[in-house]
Design a protein around this motif. Structure first.
Motif, PDB file in Angstrom:
ATOM      1  N   LYS A   6       0.990  -0.964  -0.083  1.00 16.93           N
ATOM      2  CA  LYS A   6       0.173  -0.014  -0.053  1.00 16.93           C
ATOM      3  C   LYS A   6       0.909   1.081   0.018  1.00 16.93           C
ATOM      4  O   LYS A   6       1.787   1.325   0.846  1.00 16.93           O
ATOM      5  CB  LYS A   6      -0.916   0.015   1.293  1.00 16.93           C
ATOM      6  CG  LYS A   6      -1.943   1.084   1.258  1.00 16.93           C
ATOM      7  CD  LYS A   6      -1.254   2.268   2.325  1.00 16.93           C
ATOM      8  CE  LYS A   6      -2.167   3.509   2.035  1.00 16.93           C
ATOM      9  NZ  LYS A   6      -1.766   4.633   2.787  1.00 16.93           N
ATOM     10  N   GLY A 183      -7.154   8.822   6.361  1.00 12.25           N
ATOM     11  CA  GLY A 183      -6.004   7.781   6.399  1.00 12.25           C
ATOM     12  C   GLY A 183      -6.447   6.371   5.957  1.00 12.25           C
ATOM     13  O   GLY A 183      -5.868   5.351   6.417  1.00 12.25           O
ATOM     14  N   ASP A 186      -4.957   2.924   4.658  1.00 19.70           N
ATOM     15  CA  ASP A 186      -4.125   1.896   5.506  1.00 19.70           C
ATOM     16  C   ASP A 186      -5.193   0.646   5.542  1.00 19.70           C
ATOM     17  O   ASP A 186      -4.563  -0.434   5.953  1.00 19.70           O
ATOM     18  CB  ASP A 186      -3.799   2.473   6.681  1.00 19.70           C
ATOM     19  CG  ASP A 186      -2.791   3.428   6.641  1.00 19.70           C
ATOM     20  OD1 ASP A 186      -2.186   3.524   5.539  1.00 19.70           O
ATOM     21  OD2 ASP A 186      -2.537   4.414   7.545  1.00 19.70           O
ATOM     22  N   VAL A 242       1.227   7.361  11.814  1.00 20.87           N
ATOM     23  CA  VAL A 242       1.652   6.835  10.601  1.00 20.87           C
ATOM     24  C   VAL A 242       1.035   5.759  10.178  1.00 20.87           C
ATOM     25  O   VAL A 242       0.871   5.817   8.860  1.00 20.87           O
ATOM     26  CB  VAL A 242       3.318   6.237  10.982  1.00 20.87           C
ATOM     27  CG1 VAL A 242       3.037   5.328  11.919  1.00 20.87           C
ATOM     28  CG2 VAL A 242       3.839   5.908   9.735  1.00 20.87           C
TER      29      VAL A 242
HETATM   30 MG    MG Z   1      -1.495   7.627   6.009  1.00 18.41          MG
END
Ligand code: MG
Ligand code: ADP
Ligand code: ASP
Length: 448
Positions: A6, A183, A186, A242
């Motif tokens: 990814k 995000g 992920d 992260v």
């Molecule tokens: Mg990210």
């Protein structure tokens, strides 16, 4: 061997980044499944395509013309396609999208960031494109239907072998586009790894692994080479952004390790996240530090609190009634605190305190806001005495007042509340005390 790779927003932000992705994918024939985020920031101050698309939605909602904004987004994609000499008719496709943008749902509009990025990446890598709307199946409550998703993934694998999948979205069985949280590319990658029964889930980003502290606060923090899922979860929940905090679940349940790697420095070891981290002779006392600002703590004092078995439950039910989730409950002998996110509690704090007073008749109740929480995480902390003493010592030396302390039940984290304005200083002080000192003792600049 199957690897799901990814690539986050910064890894696909420009033609130059696309080239790095290609060499990474081509360097290892087992990297057969690629998940991409929408093109992100090329430099600090730049915009992420996802943010621009959210802005498009805001323009539409308030009936403001967004022609120029759409043109700017188009230009980002066109530049990538032109520089790489791609034949995908990006300008034409984007204009078709722009022409009907007002009739599209906000989720659909935002999902186009990954969709177009995925189209370009698929052609550039010479791999088929699979639309996430055809494979990532959402239940109506926003969770993912893993069974349906796994079946759809298997069908695509049978037909196409390997492919590029845009992250961050999927659809309900009726075909309505749904998004993960920010995000969430992920999470898409983790779900794909799970459905493919991959050997490893590689998460390529712009840092060489999970760092022992936020690099925006601590200069050049140490890389954590091995971390457990539990530690990772504590750190990402507390703001170490992260990896999206929900992303570990799909892979953890089936024992697939996650590897955090840097697209800009592919040779660097990065971080491996597993159920257990192998013991080494030189183990670090703490694994990492993370934190977030803006919490509110409600402290309730009541003598002989523990004689009343329903007391804490009744206090919590006040929060439940107000739809406010509780983050932490530090307890003392005759007192306890309830910590909530300030933005979530908002003005409901007044009625909550009122209800707590009326229903629980505490001896005293007080509210502390503008609280930052800092979590010091480490699987080795519980085995060594005196860790909390050292943390408090570090903060004391820096003149920082600790407003609250709590420890997770598995003893892998110690959480402290400090004033918002002491947040960064507190993180630096703890980092210096533990990691900084270890690096000096090791005398090797942190190489493990
Ligand atoms: Mg990210
Ligand atoms: P991507 O676009 O690849 O998904 P993200 O921006 O979501 O990347 O995550 C990577 C960023 O997370 C890093 O650039 C860094 O600024 C930030 N970050 C915050 N805390 C940490 C940490 N403890 N270790 C590494 N990176 C961190
Ligand atoms: N593009 C989305 C975001 O910016 C998802 C992701 O990057 O993972 O939040």
């Amino acid at each position: 061997m199957i690897k799901v790779a990814k690539f986050g927003g910064s890894s696909v932000a420009s033609a130059e980044q696309f080239k790095k992705v290609k060499s990474i994918v081509e360097a290892d024939p087992t990297r057969r499944f690629v998940v991409v985020s929408a093109a992100g920031k090329r430099f600090s101050g730049d915009n992420k395509i996802t943010d621009l698309l959210l802005l498009v939605n805001a323009h539409i909602e308030y009936h403001v013309d967004c022609t120029q904004l759409l043109k700017d987004i188009e230009a980002r994609f066109v530049e990538i396609a032109n520089e790489l000499g791609l034949s995908y008719p990006i300008a034409q496709k984007f204009e078709e999208f722009s022409a009907c943008v007002k009739s599209l749902s906000p989720e659909y509009i935002v999902s186009r960031g990954e969709w177009f990025t995925g189209q370009l990446m698929a052609e550039y890598l010479g791999l088929p494109f699979v639309d996430a709307a055809d494979v990532i199946v959402f239940h109506h409550d926003g969770t993912v239907d893993l069974e349906r998703t796994a079946t759809a993934v298997r069908e695509e694998v049978q037909q196409k072998g390997s492919f590029v999948l845009p992250g961050f979205y999927g659809s309900t069985v009726e075909g309505t586009i749904r998004l993960f949280q920010r995000g969430g590319g992920d999470i898409s990658g983790a779900i794909l790894a799970r459905c493919l029964d991959a050997d490893v889930y590689e998460n390529w980003t712009d840092v060489s692994g999970f760092l022992a502290a936020d690099p925006r606060i601590v200069d050049n923090p140490r890389t954590i080479h091995r971390i457990t899922f539990d530690e990772m979860r504590e750190l990402s929940y507390m703001g170490a952004s992260v990896l999206q905090e929900e992303a570990i679940f799909p892979v953890r349940e089936v024992g697939i390790p996650i590897q955090i790697k840097n697209t800009n420095e592919p040779e660097a070891t990065g971080t491996t996240i597993r159920e257990t981290a192998h013991e080494r002779s030189h183990e670090h006392l703490i694994t990492g530090i993370a934190g977030k600002r803006d919490f509110t703590a409600i402290h309730i004092q009541k003598a002989h609190l523990h004689n009343d078995v329903s007391y804490i439950r009744r206090a919590l039910s006040v929060f439940e009634r107000n739809g406010v989730s509780v983050e932490h409950i530090p307890t003392g002998v005759d007192s306890f605190g309830i910590v909530v996110s300030s933005s979530e509690v908002g003005d409901a704090i007044y009625s909550i305190v009122n209800d707590l007073r009326n229903e629980l008749k505490p001896d005293a109740i007080s509210v502390v806001d503008k609280l930052a929480l800092i979590s010091v995480v480490g699987r080795n902390m519980s085995r060594r005495a005196g860790t909390s003493g050292r943390i408090f010592g570090a903060l004391g030396e820096a003149g920082i007042n600790i407003r609250m302390i709590t420890q997770s039940s598995q003893e892998i984290s110690i959480i402290m509340g400090v004033n918002n304005e002491d947040f960064e200083r507190a993180i630096k002080a703890i980092y210096d005390k533990f990691v900084g000192q270890e690096l000096v003792e090791m005398g090797n600049g942190g190489v493990q």
